[in-house]
Scaffold this motif. Structure first.
Motif, PDB file in Angstrom:
ATOM      1  N   THR A  72       0.862  -1.176   0.000  1.00 19.12           N
ATOM      2  CA  THR A  72       0.000   0.000   0.000  1.00 19.12           C
ATOM      3  C   THR A  72       0.905   1.234   0.000  1.00 19.12           C
ATOM      4  N   ASP A  74       0.281   4.523   0.341  1.00 15.74           N
ATOM      5  CA  ASP A  74       0.087   5.626   1.286  1.00 15.74           C
ATOM      6  C   ASP A  74       0.871   5.419   2.577  1.00 15.74           C
ATOM      7  N   ASP A  75       1.065   4.153   2.981  1.00  9.72           N
ATOM      8  CA  ASP A  75       1.775   3.906   4.242  1.00  9.72           C
ATOM      9  C   ASP A  75       3.009   3.009   4.078  1.00  9.72           C
ATOM     10  N   LYS A  77       3.246  -0.148   3.704  1.00 11.60           N
ATOM     11  CA  LYS A  77       3.151  -1.497   4.275  1.00 11.60           C
ATOM     12  C   LYS A  77       3.147  -2.528   3.155  1.00 11.60           C
ATOM     13  N   ASP A  93      -7.290   1.820  -2.515  1.00 14.80           N
ATOM     14  CA  ASP A  93      -5.885   1.919  -2.145  1.00 14.80           C
ATOM     15  C   ASP A  93      -4.965   2.017  -3.363  1.00 14.80           C
ATOM     16  N   HIS A  95      -1.599   1.044  -4.807  1.00 19.56           N
ATOM     17  CA  HIS A  95      -0.776  -0.093  -4.412  1.00 19.56           C
ATOM     18  C   HIS A  95       0.143  -0.563  -5.530  1.00 19.56           C
TER      19      HIS A  95
END
Length: 134
Positions: A72, A74-75, A77, A93, A95
């Motif tokens: 992902t 945005d973060d 992870k 999301d 990704h």
């Protein structure tokens, strides 16, 4: 009742091949089937590493075989994808999808795809596309 065989559908225009060479997707259920979602069996080719952002659709993905990861953006992870893994892009999301070994995935889209969609420059599917007929 609607019944389709994957092996037969793969021989028709229901099999869409990514022009960038990352995947192919056999669309077993589409908007015109009136189920409220579309259902695809998608192969992500080994070594594929590409960005997606389904701005117009929600997607649920179940890994049948292979190995990879989804990140992902945005973060940052990263989540391992192995047989039996389900991941859901429930927030549109942004990704990255990576295939370390060729992956076979079962994918559900809402709203349903029309049939001929491939990713646009933003990594999304457009809401309107050409319809595939039986």
């Amino acid at each position: 009742m609607l019944v389709r065989q994957l092996q037969e559908a793969e021989k028709t225009d229901r099999k869409i091949v990514d022009p960038n060479g990352n995947w192919d997707s056999t669309r077993l259920l589409l908007k015109d089937d009136n189920m409220g979602f579309s259902f695809h069996i998608t192969t992500i080719y080994e070594g594929a590493d590409f960005r997606m952002h389904y701005q117009n659709h929600l997607e649920s993905v179940y890994c049948i075989s292979g190995e990879g990861e989804v990140e992902t953006l945005d973060d940052g992870k990263k989540y391992a994808i192995t047989p039996g893994t389900l991941y859901n892009l429930d927030k549109h999301d942004k990704h990255m999808l990576r295939a370390f070994k060729e992956m076979k995935l079962a994918c559900v889209f809402n709203p349903p795809l029309h049939g001929t969609e491939v990713h646009n420059k933003d990594g999304a599917y457009e809401l309107e596309a050409d319809t595939i007929s039986d």
